[in-house]
Design a protein around this motif. Structure first.
Motif, mmCIF file in Angstrom:
data_model
loop_
_atom_site.group_PDB
_atom_site.id
_atom_site.type_symbol
_atom_site.label_atom_id
_atom_site.label_comp_id
_atom_site.label_asym_id
_atom_site.label_seq_id
_atom_site.Cartn_x
_atom_site.Cartn_y
_atom_site.Cartn_z
ATOM 1 N N SER A 1 -6.041 13.240 9.422
ATOM 2 C CA SER A 1 -5.368 14.282 8.659
ATOM 3 C C SER A 1 -6.142 14.568 7.376
ATOM 4 C CB SER A 1 -3.946 13.833 8.297
ATOM 5 O OG SER A 1 -3.379 14.697 7.345
ATOM 6 N N ASN A 2 -6.183 15.825 6.982
ATOM 7 C CA ASN A 2 -6.830 16.170 5.715
ATOM 8 C C ASN A 2 -6.063 15.623 4.519
ATOM 9 O OD1 ASN A 2 -9.016 17.484 6.829
ATOM 10 N ND2 ASN A 2 -7.978 19.457 6.875
ATOM 11 N N ARG B 1 0.836 -1.194 0.000
ATOM 12 C CA ARG B 1 0.000 0.000 0.000
ATOM 13 C C ARG B 1 0.870 1.242 0.000
ATOM 14 N NH1 ARG B 1 -3.031 0.072 5.772
ATOM 15 N NH2 ARG B 1 -3.188 -2.146 5.729
ATOM 16 N N ILE B 2 0.280 2.362 -0.344
ATOM 17 C CA ILE B 2 1.036 3.611 -0.362
ATOM 18 C C ILE B 2 1.389 4.020 1.073
ATOM 19 C CG2 ILE B 2 0.032 4.380 -2.540
ATOM 20 C CD1 ILE B 2 -1.772 6.262 -0.923
ATOM 21 N N GLY B 3 2.464 4.759 1.217
ATOM 22 C CA GLY B 3 2.961 5.153 2.526
ATOM 23 C C GLY B 3 1.995 5.979 3.348
ATOM 24 N N GLN B 4 1.172 6.785 2.699
ATOM 25 C CA GLN B 4 0.237 7.637 3.423
ATOM 26 C C GLN B 4 -0.809 6.848 4.211
ATOM 27 O OE1 GLN B 4 1.177 8.017 0.308
ATOM 28 N NE2 GLN B 4 1.322 10.154 -0.295
ATOM 29 N N LEU B 5 -1.070 5.595 3.811
ATOM 30 C CA LEU B 5 -2.033 4.775 4.554
ATOM 31 C C LEU B 5 -1.474 4.310 5.895
ATOM 32 C CD1 LEU B 5 -3.768 2.510 1.893
ATOM 33 C CD2 LEU B 5 -4.816 4.264 3.299
ATOM 34 N N GLY B 6 -0.150 4.290 6.014
ATOM 35 C CA GLY B 6 0.450 3.873 7.271
ATOM 36 C C GLY B 6 0.028 2.466 7.651
ATOM 37 N N ASN B 7 -0.179 2.250 8.943
ATOM 38 C CA ASN B 7 -0.575 0.924 9.430
ATOM 39 C C ASN B 7 -2.027 0.882 9.875
ATOM 40 O OD1 ASN B 7 1.979 -0.232 9.062
ATOM 41 N ND2 ASN B 7 2.707 0.658 10.964
ATOM 42 N N ARG B 8 -2.845 1.790 9.402
ATOM 43 C CA ARG B 8 -4.249 1.825 9.793
ATOM 44 C C ARG B 8 -4.971 0.558 9.346
ATOM 45 N NH1 ARG B 8 -5.799 7.432 10.595
ATOM 46 N NH2 ARG B 8 -3.952 8.237 11.640
ATOM 47 N N ARG B 9 -5.862 0.069 10.198
ATOM 48 C CA ARG B 9 -6.671 -1.099 9.855
ATOM 49 C C ARG B 9 -7.684 -0.733 8.781
ATOM 50 N NH1 ARG B 9 -9.941 -3.632 14.188
ATOM 51 N NH2 ARG B 9 -10.193 -5.259 12.650
ATOM 52 N N ILE C 1 -21.017 3.615 12.473
ATOM 53 C CA ILE C 1 -21.318 4.859 11.768
ATOM 54 C C ILE C 1 -20.080 5.200 10.945
ATOM 55 C CG2 ILE C 1 -21.873 7.308 11.997
ATOM 56 C CD1 ILE C 1 -22.895 6.545 14.867
ATOM 57 N N VAL C 2 -20.278 5.468 9.664
ATOM 58 C CA VAL C 2 -19.159 5.837 8.800
ATOM 59 C C VAL C 2 -19.415 7.209 8.185
ATOM 60 C CG1 VAL C 2 -18.555 3.443 8.246
ATOM 61 C CG2 VAL C 2 -20.125 4.665 6.769
ATOM 62 N N VAL C 3 -18.327 7.900 7.903
ATOM 63 C CA VAL C 3 -18.411 9.185 7.204
ATOM 64 C C VAL C 3 -17.565 9.099 5.939
ATOM 65 C CG1 VAL C 3 -18.897 10.583 9.244
ATOM 66 C CG2 VAL C 3 -16.535 10.201 8.564
ATOM 67 N N GLY C 4 -17.935 9.906 4.965
ATOM 68 C CA GLY C 4 -17.211 9.896 3.700
ATOM 69 C C GLY C 4 -16.662 11.264 3.348
ATOM 70 N N SER C 5 -15.967 11.309 2.220
ATOM 71 C CA SER C 5 -15.460 12.553 1.646
ATOM 72 C C SER C 5 -14.426 13.213 2.552
ATOM 73 C CB SER C 5 -16.635 13.478 1.344
ATOM 74 O OG SER C 5 -16.311 14.395 0.358
ATOM 75 N N SER C 6 -14.455 14.542 2.654
ATOM 76 C CA SER C 6 -13.443 15.237 3.459
ATOM 77 C C SER C 6 -13.593 14.921 4.941
ATOM 78 C CB SER C 6 -13.513 16.746 3.233
ATOM 79 O OG SER C 6 -14.759 17.256 3.654
ATOM 80 N N ALA C 7 -14.802 14.620 5.405
ATOM 81 C CA ALA C 7 -15.009 14.223 6.807
ATOM 82 C C ALA C 7 -14.266 12.921 7.107
ATOM 83 C CB ALA C 7 -16.488 14.066 7.106
ATOM 84 N N ALA C 8 -14.161 12.026 6.127
ATOM 85 C CA ALA C 8 -13.448 10.762 6.316
ATOM 86 C C ALA C 8 -11.957 11.003 6.517
ATOM 87 C CB ALA C 8 -13.669 9.844 5.117
ATOM 88 N N ARG C 9 -11.400 11.919 5.762
ATOM 89 C CA ARG C 9 -9.975 12.224 5.909
ATOM 90 C C ARG C 9 -9.697 12.852 7.271
ATOM 91 N NH1 ARG C 9 -11.197 13.391 0.699
ATOM 92 N NH2 ARG C 9 -11.397 15.628 1.011
ATOM 93 N N THR C 10 -10.539 13.780 7.682
ATOM 94 C CA THR C 10 -10.378 14.423 8.983
ATOM 95 C C THR C 10 -10.515 13.397 10.107
ATOM 96 O OG1 THR C 10 -11.239 16.499 8.118
ATOM 97 C CG2 THR C 10 -11.250 16.234 10.503
ATOM 98 N N ALA C 11 -11.516 12.525 10.019
ATOM 99 C CA ALA C 11 -11.740 11.509 11.047
ATOM 100 C C ALA C 11 -10.592 10.506 11.113
ATOM 101 C CB ALA C 11 -13.048 10.776 10.787
ATOM 102 N N ALA C 12 -9.924 10.280 9.992
ATOM 103 C CA ALA C 12 -8.785 9.357 9.968
ATOM 104 C C ALA C 12 -7.528 9.998 10.554
ATOM 105 C CB ALA C 12 -8.519 8.876 8.546
#
Length: 90
Positions: A63-64, A15-23, A50-61
């Motif tokens: 980092s934008n 996977r790409i480096g930006q994904l890191g080790n997130r599950r 509960i899941v969020v998408g779009s820019s809210a998903a990046r923030t919740a993970a």
């Protein structure tokens, strides 16, 4: 926000480096298609979430700049649908 059920863990060692080790988890909306979501809260198969998408998903993970378009933000204990309380077994 959407309600989905966790089906299983998704294993992706390349996977790409930006994904890191997130599950990563495979989730499915009721009657919908399967999607991949980032799991920062520690879900297990069978959990309703509960899941969020779009820019809210990046923030919740975290980092934008994080490359996610679906992130789990909570595990559901119960909800009411059509006046009926839905218990969620954990």
């Amino acid at each position: 926000m959407k309600i989905c059920q966790v089906e299983k863990t998704l294993v992706a060692t390349a996977r790409i480096g930006q994904l890191g080790n997130r599950r990563l988890l495979v989730v499915k909306e009721r009657g919908g298609s399967k999607q991949v979501a980032v799991d920062p809260v520690g879900c297990k198969p069978g959990d309703w979430v509960i899941v969020v998408g779009s820019s809210a998903a990046r923030t919740a993970a975290g980092s934008n700049d994080y490359p996610s378009d679906l992130t789990i933000v909570g595990i559901i204990d119960y909800w009411e649908e059509d006046g009926k309380k839905e218990e969620v077994k954990r």
